[in-house]
Design an enzyme around this catalytic site. Structure first.
Site, PDB file in Angstrom:
ATOM      1  CB  SER A   1      -0.631  -3.425  96.104  1.00 40.16           C
ATOM      2  OG  SER A   1      -0.690  -3.848  94.772  1.00 40.16           O
TER       3      SER A   1
ATOM      4  CE  LYS B   1      -3.901  -6.961  99.193  1.00 45.25           C
ATOM      5  NZ  LYS B   1      -2.702  -6.232  98.711  1.00 45.25           N
TER       6      LYS B   1
ATOM      7  CB  SER C   1      -3.648  -5.867  95.214  1.00 43.05           C
ATOM      8  OG  SER C   1      -2.568  -5.892  96.134  1.00 43.05           O
TER       9      SER C   1
END
Length: 479
Positions: A180, A80, A156
């Site tokens: 997230s 990520k 996210s």
């Protein structure tokens, strides 16, 4: 290297452990898996924008020296684009302020990932600084939900979840400070475990959001989540949190169907908020399955002041965000300006700067007291079930980081009212893709356990994986 249709099919139909087993047996070479991943990403990413840095050459270079006996030997992986450093890879936090930053060291978890045999093939999209439950950064553009292009992929960790759901990779890194990992898992129909506080060290960082932030991954199978936990778990000496460690591996524990459990559930959001009927029905369908399996199930609604908790938690987080950008000024060579970041990020920084030390430590204490109360409220249950999101995925643009009013922006997060409490309490929580809406988007069910007890969540998830299977569901955009 040309990728045959047979190799590509094997790649997209296999989870991480199955791919590693093929490498271990010599039936597939690690470099072949890297090429298969690259092929699928090149095919699908123009439609999804899930992978924003293609790092195939890093994967190719590492493939030749991978340990064939490693747990995830040769398995392609995306990291990520937020916080975690993999030496030589971009580390921008999806911010124009950091657009030229490249990691100069490995985080401790990356050292563990490399030892486990993972091969980095890209970095996945994320909102700037992670502060959205959608993935629409100005720097890289929005990630598209592989099920329906008009709704959010979540955030996210939306890039990782879209990549896993579409079968670009079997596992993608994710992180979670208010939902997230779990929110995009629900939106994209994959698994998302937020582990116990302190289960995975944050080194070289010591703590983020006073125990509110967690790093893990999204997967398509329970066994991959369990094995990933085996690969990355462990606190370092001096870390602030040390959850209990089971005597056996989580992978082994996940294979044992749990005996009769006491399970609570809630379909009533705090503060009288609404819930989508299809979301509610998915919880009730899950309850019926658990009752049929012989578990003791009863309705139990969360007892806490959600509005006050959310206001205090988000206010606390602003200070650390402001401090983080202050630290970054030494890395970038100049202070951050309003033009460097998205409007809502600037609003967060400004509020953090304006908060007194006395107010901040009062917020920290209040969050810890509320977290303790949440854990105590659910302590009677081995598992507690809630919706992951109270509503189906919102339209793209709903969570708009060009918003300048921080309070108005934070008020839109009420869909995640069941996720952030467990960032505060430190309990493990996992989103399971147990439902599908009539409009064709997944619905996640969240399972929460006592602090340190990921084993019970994983074991129950493995049973539900068989009883309410999701493995044959494929989004509209997938390999």
């Amino acid at each position: 290297m040309a990728v045959t249709e047979s190799l590509k099919r094997t790649y997209v139909e296999s989870d991480g452990l199955a791919l590693a087993e093929l490498v271990r047996k010599g039936e597939v070479q690690a470099i072949e898996l890297v090429e298969a991943a690259a092929s699928v990403i090149e095919e699908l990413n123009p439609k999804l924008n899930a992978v924003i840095h293609k790092l195939y050459d890093m994967g190719r270079e590492a493939a030749g020296s991978v340990d064939k006996d490693a747990l995830f030997a040769g398995v392609p992986y995306v990291l990520k684009e937020l916080a975690t450093s993999w030496k030589g890879a971009p580390n921008t936090n999806s911010s124009f302020y950091l657009k030229d930053v490249v990691a100069d060291q490995d985080a401790e978890v990356v050292t563990r990932l490399k030892k486990a045999g993972f091969l980095l093939v890209g970095k996945s999209n994320a909102p700037e600084n992670g502060w959205s439950i959608s993935t629409e950064p100005r720097l890289y553009g929005p990630t598209v939900n592989p099920w329906r292009a008009d709704v959010t992929a979540g955030g996210s960790s939306g890039g990782s979840c879209a990549a896993v759901a579409s079968r670009m990779v079997p596992i993608g890194e994710s992180s979670d400070a208010a939902g997230s990992i779990r929110v995009p898992a629900s939106c994209c129909g994959v698994l998302g475990l937020k582990p116990s506080r302190g289960r995975v060290t944050l080194a070289p960082m010591a703590d983020v959001w006073h125990g509110g932030a967690y790093f893990f991954a999204n997967t398509r199978t329970v066994r991959d989540s369990a094995a990933y936990l085996d690969a990355v778990a462990g606190a370092l000496p001096g870390d602030p949190y040390h959850p209990p460690v089971p005597a056996e591996s989580w992978l082994e524990l996940s294979r044992r169907a749990p005996k009769r459990l006491r399970i609570g559930y809630s379909v009533t959001p705090p503060e009288g908020r609404s819930i989508d009927p299809e979301v509610k029905q998915t919880i009730l369908d899950t309850v019926k399955v658990l009752e049929r399996l012989g578990h003791d199930v009863e309705e139990h609604d969360l007892s806490f002041d959600a509005d006050n908790a959310w206001k205090t938690y988000t206010h606390m987080s602003c200070v650390q965000t402001a401090a983080f950008f202050e630290w970054l000024s030494g890395l970038v060579g100049r202070p951050v300006t309003q033009d460097d970041v998205e409007p809502i990020t600037w609003a967060i920084i400004e509020r953090g700067r304006a908060t007194s030390g006395v107010r901040h430590i009062s917020d920290v204490e209040a969050v810890r007291q509320m977290g303790r109360a949440i854990a105590q409220d659910l302590d009677a249950y081995d598992i507690h079930l809630t919706p992951t999101l109270t509503h189906l995925p919102r339209p793209v643009g709903y969570y708009d980081m060009s918003e300048t009013d921080l309070d108005r922006y934070n008020a839109k997060w009420t869909d995640a009212v069941f996720t952030f409490p467990f960032n505060m309490s430190g309990q493990p929580a996992m989103s399971l893709p147990l439902g599908m809406s009539k409009s064709g988007v997944p619905i996640g069910v969240q399972a929460v356990a006592r602090y340190g007890d990921e084993a019970t969540i994983l074991a129950l998830a493995a049973v539900l994986e068989q009883e309410m299977p999701w493995k044959d569901r494929r989004p509209a955009v997938s390999a």
